[in-house]
Design an enzyme around this catalytic site. Structure first.
Site, PDB file in Angstrom:
ATOM      1  N   ASP A  65     -22.746  -8.838  30.805  1.00 13.04           N
ATOM      2  CA  ASP A  65     -23.010  -7.578  31.513  1.00 13.04           C
ATOM      3  C   ASP A  65     -24.495  -7.263  31.611  1.00 13.04           C
ATOM      4  O   ASP A  65     -24.878  -6.287  32.258  1.00 13.04           O
ATOM      5  CB  ASP A  65     -22.253  -6.410  30.869  1.00 13.04           C
ATOM      6  N   HIS A 138     -27.663  -5.871  17.004  1.00 17.42           N
ATOM      7  CA  HIS A 138     -26.425  -6.093  17.750  1.00 17.42           C
ATOM      8  C   HIS A 138     -25.720  -7.288  17.121  1.00 17.42           C
ATOM      9  O   HIS A 138     -26.213  -7.877  16.154  1.00 17.42           O
ATOM     10  CB  HIS A 138     -26.765  -6.336  19.227  1.00 17.42           C
ATOM     11  N   ASP A 207     -27.338  -1.791  23.356  1.00 17.64           N
ATOM     12  CA  ASP A 207     -26.527  -2.723  22.575  1.00 17.64           C
ATOM     13  C   ASP A 207     -27.085  -2.886  21.165  1.00 17.64           C
ATOM     14  O   ASP A 207     -27.552  -3.963  20.781  1.00 17.64           O
ATOM     15  CB  ASP A 207     -26.432  -4.076  23.286  1.00 17.64           C
ATOM     16  N   HIS A 266     -25.628   2.667  29.474  1.00 16.27           N
ATOM     17  CA  HIS A 266     -24.703   1.659  28.947  1.00 16.27           C
ATOM     18  C   HIS A 266     -23.410   2.309  28.452  1.00 16.27           C
ATOM     19  O   HIS A 266     -23.009   2.151  27.306  1.00 16.27           O
ATOM     20  CB  HIS A 266     -25.361   0.842  27.828  1.00 16.27           C
TER      21      HIS A 266
END
Length: 304
Positions: A65, A138, A207, A266
């Site tokens: 993504d 992340h 993220d 996001h």
């Protein structure tokens, strides 16, 4: 002046009203793109901006993504008669990932130069942008970015005269050029300029779990663009499990960093509307706003 635009604010999968993650900045004829999710090209077109002046493409990490729009973007840039090199920057493994995606975009009229990060923090410059890349937390290696536009000090005539600088050199020194005279004398910009003035500072991260590195990188930023994957407070456990953030954790970071303004981005595909949750977010950090595709701002140097 720095233009900033959120091209895509979705995470995981695109939606009819929300493309996948990407943000673009423009300064002095040069563009910087952070991430390139599906829909990035359409978002740029809808904004009325151009692909050709993109000089730097930074990736936070290599989940689909955040990078799935790259092959098509490269082809479009090539079809726009671009010949100047393109700098791509991101975590270690960028060249391998990008070249694999380029199997469907093999012929380009411009060179791609890769810069891969291996340290927790790295600094570099490109196209007038001063970039600070910092590792975040992340489930794969991921970096955030602080982007700064520096501003030189004011030209001081009395300082130039006191240092015996020939007047014909004043303009070049004021523009930041270091000059060696015919007699070997070296003239530097600081010999005619006062102290550096406050520039423009934007920090972007997504993220990740909250980290001290984010707060440090964003300290005093004019704009802080931060992941808000989950708005529902009961999804904190899920955020911790998958190494993402809630709206409220992002607000705490903004408060800790003392930024001027924060945009959330996001969003989870399950989040249809962010605004209903913003009153609680603003109890933590008042200058918090939900991002949306196409949201933009023109940041200017402070008046003195």
């Amino acid at each position: 002046m720095l233009d900033v635009c959120l091209l895509g604010t979705g995470g995981m999968m695109p939606l009819p009203h929300r493309f996948l993650t990407a943000a673009m900045m423009r300064h002095n004829g040069s563009s910087l793109l952070i991430d390139c999710g599906e829909g990035t090209q359409v978002a740029v077109r809808e904004k009325g901006w151009s692909f050709k002046p993109i000089d730097l493409l930074c990736f936070t990490h290599y989940h689909a993504d955040h990078i799935s729009g790259l092959p098509g973007l490269l082809l479009t840039m090539g079809n726009a008669d671009r010949t100047e090199p393109l700098l791509m920057a991101g975590p270690k493994g960028l060249e391998r990932v990008a070249e694999s995606l380029r199997m469907i975009a093999p012929e380009l009229p411009f060179e791609i130069v890769y810069r891969e990060f291996t340290k927790p923090e790295e600094d570099f410059s490109c196209g007038g942008y001063q970039i600070h890349a910092f590792r975040v937390n992340h489930n794969v290696t991921c970096y955030g970015y602080s982007v700064k536009i520096n501003r030189a000090g004011r030209f001081r005539t009395e300082q130039a005269l006191a240092n015996g600088i020939p007047q014909r050199l004043w303009s070049r020194l004021q523009k930041g050029e270091t000059i060696r005279g015919e007699d070997g004398t070296v003239y530097r910009p600081e010999m005619v300029l006062g102290p550096a003035r406050k520039g423009i500072h934007v920090t972007y991260c997504t993220d990740t779990r909250p980290t001290d590195a984010i707060a440090h990188a964003a300290k005093g930023a004019d704009l802080f663009i931060c992941e808000g994957m989950y708005a529902e407070e009961e999804k904190l456990a899920k955020a911790r499990q998958y190494k993402h953030m809630t709206f409220y954790e992002a607000a705490e970071l903004a408060k800790k960093a003392g930024v001027k303004e924060m945009w959330l981005t996001h969003f989870s595909p399950s989040l249809t509307r962010a605004e209903p949750y913003m009153s609680k977010v603003r109890e933590i950090f008042p200058e918090a706003y939900p991002g949306k595709d196409g949201k933009s701002v023109e940041l200017s140097f402070e008046e003195e």
